[in-house]
Design an enzyme around this catalytic site. Structure first.
Site: not given
Ligand code: NAP
Length: 339
Positions: A146-147, A143
């Site tokens: 997300c990261d 992701c």
């Protein structure tokens, strides 16, 4: 089989499951939630956020929050309002019976007037050395949204040639100094517009006809070994972040013939989150709902999953309000006659 007929059974313990638990708990429906057994690293109670580090885009947490901490807070909040939790998978369902019958992984059967399926999806994996070892905070992620922010001015790669890979590669360029897109063919599957954006981005470099065969590193990732599929030539590309975008698999195997699915395995729902009859998708299955990544292949965010959990719980609550005691009794008698 338990004598109790539950008002609401929720299957799954990600953001959609806990939100459904919170809403139906606050509606005094005493929901019963099946949190699932751990199946590392693909499937964990708590879902995909359990393998995410800092979550910076869930509203309400100004300074971000760790994925597992967010799930713990959601669980406690749902439990505070009466959501009961069993740490088992649901392995079988029968939605032809009213109330519905669900069998858990320990072999116990449960009956419920309404069921909310919130089992999420899991990212596809390549199954190569290093992929699991460095997953979740050590350099392997599925992701970018997300990261990606952890790779400021670093070199990353993403594997895949679809829209997700292009979208995530483009997102990564906001943070990373360079992004390699490793694709097994020399033609992308992604839509033309996404392809064009990726081709025009000077930070993106394509590695065609190649597949990653090993994620390399010590305590964290420092390279990816790729093999050219035509020449078999191997090389190591130095990177700090290894991102996967080769698709997701919805966790819907246990209902594959019980609710209508899209070809890709995602559950088909109407605008109130009702599941549809697999034999006649024009018909809803009364009292059975799906919420989150098990039905949503477009947005796939923690916050959208939570929103779908809320919608499913409100739909279940409305349904319970309209089925009066008479209907419930008739269903019980009908089932007793069938048995
Ligand atoms: P996808 O379209 O199925 O693409 C998966 C990609 O991964 C393909 O390029 C595939 O290669 C590659 N791949 C699969 N297994 C692999 C393996 N074992 N090794 C190496 N490569 C592998 O999945 P997606 O990109 O997640 O998209 C899913 C759906 O969501 C699509 O309909 C997409 O259009 C949609 N979507 C839309 C947007 C948007 O519009 N903004 C954003 C994201 C997703 P091959 O091409 O060789 O098969």
């Amino acid at each position: 089989m338990s004598e109790t007929i539950e008002n609401v059974v929720i299957v799954g313990s990600g953001p959609s499951g806990w939100t459904a638990g919170l809403y139906s708990g606050r509606a005094n429906l005493s929901p019963l939630l099946f949190a699932g057994q751990p199946h590392w690293p693909e499937l964990l109670p708590g879902g995909q956020l359990m393998t995410t580090t800092e979550v910076e885009n869930y509203p309400g947490f100004e300074n971000g929050i760790l994925g597992p901490d967010l799930m713990e807070i959601m669980r406690k909040q749902a439990e505070r309002y009466g959501c009961r939790v069993i740490g088992e998978d649901i392995v079988e369902v029968d939605f032809n019976q009213r109330p519905a019958v669900l069998k858990d992984g320990a072999g116990n059967e449960h009956r419920a007037w309404t069921v909310i399926i919130a089992t999420g999806a899991r990212p596809k994996r390549l199954g190569i050395p290093g992929e699991t070892e460095f997953f979740g905070g050590k350099g392997v992620s599925s992701c970018a949204v997300c990261d990606g922010a952890f790779y400021k001015e670093k070199v990353c790669c993403i594997t895949g040639g679809g829209d997700s890979a292009m979208e995530e590669a483009l997102y990564l360029t906001h943070h990373a100094s360079k992004v390699y897109v490793i694709h097994r063919r020399e033609e992308l599957r992604a839509s033309k517009i996404m392809q064009q954006r990726a081709f025009e981005n000077s930070k993106i470099e394509f590695v065609w006809n190649s597949i990653p065969i090993e994620v390399v590193g010590e305590n964290s990732v420092n390279g990816v070994r790729v093999r050219h599929v035509q020449t078999n030539e191997e090389k190591v590309i130095p990177i700090s972040g290894f991102f996967l975008a080769i698709g997701h698999i919805p966790n819907t195997g246990f209902v594959h013939d019980k609710v209508a699915l899209h070809g890709s395995g995602y559950i088909r729902v109407d605008e109130h989150q009702h599941c549809l009859n697999p034999k006649n998708p024009a018909e809803v299955i009364e009292g059975v709902y799906a919420a989150g990544d098990c039905h949503d292949h477009s947005w796939r965010q923690a916050v959208t999953a939570a929103g779908f959990g809320c919608m499913a719980a409100l739909s279940a609550e409305r349904y319970l309000a309209v089925i009066d005691d008479q209907v419930k009794r008739a269903s019980i008698n009908q089932n007793a006659a069938k048995a």
